[in-house]
Design an enzyme around this catalytic site. Sequence first.
Site, PDB file in Angstrom:
ATOM      1  N   ARG A  64      39.753 -32.026  62.867  1.00 34.22           N
ATOM      2  CA  ARG A  64      40.184 -32.492  61.543  1.00 34.22           C
ATOM      3  C   ARG A  64      40.689 -33.931  61.583  1.00 34.22           C
ATOM      4  O   ARG A  64      40.504 -34.693  60.620  1.00 34.22           O
ATOM      5  CB  ARG A  64      41.264 -31.562  61.006  1.00 34.22           C
ATOM      6  CG  ARG A  64      41.628 -31.831  59.555  1.00 34.22           C
ATOM      7  CD  ARG A  64      42.487 -30.704  59.025  1.00 34.22           C
ATOM      8  NE  ARG A  64      42.808 -30.874  57.620  1.00 34.22           N
ATOM      9  CZ  ARG A  64      44.055 -30.847  57.137  1.00 34.22           C
ATOM     10  NH1 ARG A  64      45.077 -30.633  57.953  1.00 34.22           N
ATOM     11  NH2 ARG A  64      44.272 -30.994  55.852  1.00 34.22           N
ATOM     12  N   HIS A  68      39.698 -36.893  58.909  1.00 40.07           N
ATOM     13  CA  HIS A  68      40.701 -37.611  58.113  1.00 40.07           C
ATOM     14  C   HIS A  68      40.807 -39.085  58.498  1.00 40.07           C
ATOM     15  O   HIS A  68      41.371 -39.867  57.753  1.00 40.07           O
ATOM     16  CB  HIS A  68      42.066 -36.927  58.222  1.00 40.07           C
ATOM     17  CG  HIS A  68      42.169 -35.689  57.379  1.00 40.07           C
ATOM     18  ND1 HIS A  68      43.347 -35.270  56.804  1.00 40.07           N
ATOM     19  CD2 HIS A  68      41.233 -34.796  56.977  1.00 40.07           C
ATOM     20  CE1 HIS A  68      43.129 -34.149  56.109  1.00 40.07           C
ATOM     21  NE2 HIS A  68      41.858 -33.842  56.212  1.00 40.07           N
ATOM     22  N   ASN A  96      47.825 -35.164  54.523  1.00 38.40           N
ATOM     23  CA  ASN A  96      48.188 -35.188  55.951  1.00 38.40           C
ATOM     24  C   ASN A  96      49.578 -34.654  56.257  1.00 38.40           C
ATOM     25  O   ASN A  96      49.816 -34.046  57.311  1.00 38.40           O
ATOM     26  CB  ASN A  96      48.105 -36.620  56.485  1.00 38.40           C
ATOM     27  CG  ASN A  96      46.685 -37.168  56.453  1.00 38.40           C
ATOM     28  OD1 ASN A  96      45.731 -36.393  56.420  1.00 38.40           O
ATOM     29  ND2 ASN A  96      46.555 -38.482  56.454  1.00 38.40           N
ATOM     30  N   HIS A 195      35.209 -25.771  58.855  1.00 40.47           N
ATOM     31  CA  HIS A 195      36.176 -24.721  58.531  1.00 40.47           C
ATOM     32  C   HIS A 195      35.851 -23.382  59.195  1.00 40.47           C
ATOM     33  O   HIS A 195      36.497 -22.387  58.910  1.00 40.47           O
ATOM     34  CB  HIS A 195      36.295 -24.556  57.013  1.00 40.47           C
ATOM     35  CG  HIS A 195      37.101 -25.645  56.367  1.00 40.47           C
ATOM     36  ND1 HIS A 195      37.507 -25.605  55.056  1.00 40.47           N
ATOM     37  CD2 HIS A 195      37.597 -26.809  56.864  1.00 40.47           C
ATOM     38  CE1 HIS A 195      38.200 -26.703  54.770  1.00 40.47           C
ATOM     39  NE2 HIS A 195      38.266 -27.453  55.844  1.00 40.47           N
TER      40      HIS A 195
HETATM   41  C1  HEM Z   1      35.094 -31.148  51.873  1.00 36.91           C
HETATM   42  C2  HEM Z   1      36.309 -31.076  51.578  1.00 36.91           C
HETATM   43  C3  HEM Z   1      37.417 -30.540  52.437  1.00 36.91           C
HETATM   44  C4  HEM Z   1      38.572 -30.052  51.935  1.00 36.91           C
HETATM   45  C5  HEM Z   1      38.961 -29.946  50.474  1.00 36.91           C
HETATM   46  C6  HEM Z   1      39.365 -29.632  53.062  1.00 36.91           C
HETATM   47  C7  HEM Z   1      40.640 -29.108  52.948  1.00 36.91           C
HETATM   48  C8  HEM Z   1      41.368 -28.562  53.986  1.00 36.91           C
HETATM   49  C9  HEM Z   1      42.649 -27.950  53.859  1.00 36.91           C
HETATM   50  C10 HEM Z   1      43.443 -27.824  52.567  1.00 36.91           C
HETATM   51  C11 HEM Z   1      43.016 -27.501  55.078  1.00 36.91           C
HETATM   52  C12 HEM Z   1      44.294 -26.758  55.434  1.00 36.91           C
HETATM   53  C13 HEM Z   1      45.413 -27.735  55.652  1.00 36.91           C
HETATM   54  C14 HEM Z   1      46.780 -27.070  55.636  1.00 36.91           C
HETATM   55  O1  HEM Z   1      46.923 -26.024  54.999  1.00 36.91           O
HETATM   56  O2  HEM Z   1      47.707 -27.627  56.235  1.00 36.91           O
HETATM   57  C15 HEM Z   1      41.970 -27.844  55.986  1.00 36.91           C
HETATM   58  C16 HEM Z   1      41.959 -27.563  57.331  1.00 36.91           C
HETATM   59  C17 HEM Z   1      40.961 -27.927  58.192  1.00 36.91           C
HETATM   60  N1  HEM Z   1      39.880 -28.731  57.900  1.00 36.91           N
HETATM   61 FE1  HEM Z   1      39.257 -29.246  56.074  1.00 36.91          FE
HETATM   62  N2  HEM Z   1      38.680 -29.851  54.215  1.00 36.91           N
HETATM   63  C18 HEM Z   1      37.480 -30.409  53.893  1.00 36.91           C
HETATM   64  C19 HEM Z   1      36.491 -30.822  54.779  1.00 36.91           C
HETATM   65  C20 HEM Z   1      36.596 -30.731  56.147  1.00 36.91           C
HETATM   66  C21 HEM Z   1      35.651 -31.297  57.080  1.00 36.91           C
HETATM   67  C22 HEM Z   1      34.428 -32.122  56.687  1.00 36.91           C
HETATM   68  C23 HEM Z   1      36.087 -30.970  58.326  1.00 36.91           C
HETATM   69  C24 HEM Z   1      35.498 -31.306  59.664  1.00 36.91           C
HETATM   70  C25 HEM Z   1      34.250 -31.528  59.928  1.00 36.91           C
HETATM   71  C26 HEM Z   1      37.289 -30.188  58.161  1.00 36.91           C
HETATM   72  C27 HEM Z   1      37.996 -29.630  59.189  1.00 36.91           C
HETATM   73  C28 HEM Z   1      39.138 -28.872  59.035  1.00 36.91           C
HETATM   74  C29 HEM Z   1      39.742 -28.111  60.110  1.00 36.91           C
HETATM   75  C30 HEM Z   1      39.177 -27.956  61.509  1.00 36.91           C
HETATM   76  C31 HEM Z   1      40.907 -27.530  59.585  1.00 36.91           C
HETATM   77  C32 HEM Z   1      41.936 -26.662  60.327  1.00 36.91           C
HETATM   78  C33 HEM Z   1      42.944 -27.561  60.990  1.00 36.91           C
HETATM   79  C34 HEM Z   1      44.027 -26.850  61.780  1.00 36.91           C
HETATM   80  O3  HEM Z   1      43.997 -25.636  61.938  1.00 36.91           O
HETATM   81  O4  HEM Z   1      44.919 -27.579  62.235  1.00 36.91           O
HETATM   82  N3  HEM Z   1      37.580 -30.090  56.838  1.00 36.91           N
HETATM   83  N4  HEM Z   1      40.968 -28.514  55.306  1.00 36.91           N
END
Ligand code: HEM
Length: 322
Positions: A64, A68, A96, A195
């Site tokens: 992530r 970002h 973030n 995800h």
């Molecule tokens: C397209 C729109 C996207 C949205 C709206 C989005 C939104 C989010 C949100 C809200 C979370 C949870 C954060 C939290 O609750 O603290 C999350 C986690 C995550 N996102 Fe996304 N995301 C997007 C795209 C992506 C992309 C493109 C990737 C990587 C290629 C990605 C990788 C991740 C990962 C791996 C997590 C888990 C992180 C952890 O467990 O620490 N996301 N995302």
Amino acid sequence: MASPSSFSKAILTLACVVLLIGGTRAQLSTDFYAKTCPKLFPTVKKIVRAAIANETRMGASLLRLFFHDCFVNGCDGSNLLDDTPTFTGEKNAMPNQNSLRGFDVVDRIKSAVEKVCPSIVSCADLLAIIARDSVGILGGPRWDVKLGRRDARTASQAAANNSIPPPTNNLSALISSFQNQGLSLKDLVALYGGHTIGQARCTNFRARIYNESNLDSSFARVAKSNCPRVTGVGDNNLTGLDFQSATSFDNSYYINLIKKRGLLHSDQQLFNGGSTDSFIRTYAKSQSTFFKDFVASIIKMGDIKPLTGSNGEIRKKCRRVN
Ligand code: HEM
Ligand SMILES: *[C@@H]1O[C@H](CO)[C@@H](O)[C@H](O)[C@H]1NC(C)=O
Ligand SMILES: *[C@@H]1O[C@H](CO)[C@@H](O)[C@H](O)[C@H]1NC(C)=O
Ligand SMILES: *[C@@H]1O[C@H](CO)[C@@H](O)[C@H](O)[C@H]1NC(C)=O
Ligand SMILES: *[C@@H]1O[C@H](CO)[C@@H](O)[C@H](O)[C@H]1NC(C)=O
Ligand SMILES: *[C@@H]1O[C@H](CO)[C@@H](O)[C@H](O)[C@H]1NC(C)=O
């Protein structure tokens, strides 16, 4: 009619123009540090592997970080800079704050790399390598990472607030936010497969699990058991983004979307009767197609506006400019 010689002159001119235009995009290369830092890849991978062995979720958090970084004025390490009394970085931007993690692991990797080749490798490139290694270690595809990015001397909290899509976005907002980065519909769906690993906080999915109807009921029951309805209670409680499979990088995320088990509102938007449904069906059926497309799209994401040549710097510590 043009003579053969003026015709070949025209071809030559055209080729030069193509090279010039292409040249500004094609500055990253997979062998960028081959001579200057031959130990780079094993040095990074060893620490990524140890961090994931200690805590599986760390692989997701590290992937992530790269996303970002790239979505905010390009892949330039800007999201690693700490706030100071005189400098506001991106760490406390809305998407973030309280959420982005893994900075200590990046610090450990950076110090180890500085020991084997000081002031050679940028933090921006480290994020690209770390993301690649994390995906591979958790069972996903492997690929050659393009390198040669330099580090920003600035960051933008406003751009971080505006460029990283929030989980409340509908499909058309998601599509345009990816379009703004030069990324297609297919890139959106393939990259969103990130995800398949990691977790989200209750505060980001409460409104969906209590209020939306395009939701599997057994999945909703499990999600609710860990995320009370009342705002302020259990806000930081975590649930896997990929139901029952959040520690392995596979295509089950897409299978779950078809079963209406998307955790975030934005997740389920990708399979809700719209233009992305057919991609979701393809990836749910074929993990190898997902892996192939994910690799192409994450390489494309890594090409977003890198600093090269004499722009930016090679930071000594990822948390601050030199
Ligand atoms: C397209 C729109 C996207 C949205 C709206 C989005 C939104 C989010 C949100 C809200 C979370 C949870 C954060 C939290 O609750 O603290 C999350 C986690 C995550 N996102 Fe996304 N995301 C997007 C795209 C992506 C992309 C493109 C990737 C990587 C290629 C990605 C990788 C991740 C990962 C791996 C997590 C888990 C992180 C952890 O467990 O620490 N996301 N995302
Ligand atoms: C290992 O993971 C735990 C969380 O599960 C964390 O508190 C700790 O700092 C980690 N240790 C290392 C060396 O990364
Ligand atoms: C970014 O969002 C955060 C959190 O909502 C807010 O406190 C901050 O003022 C915003 N920053 C800018 C520059 O818009
Ligand atoms: C999607 O959200 C935007 C605002 O973010 C809104 O203008 C638009 O009408 C919404 N589209 C649909 C189809 O709901
Ligand atoms: C559900 O929607 C209603 C009406 O929009 C809203 O007042 C309520 O806060 C929402 N519930 C949750 C848990 O988000
Ligand atoms: C938060 O999660 C923990 C661990 O699953 C659970 O014991 C606790 O009850 C949850 N908190 C709330 C308020 O649901």
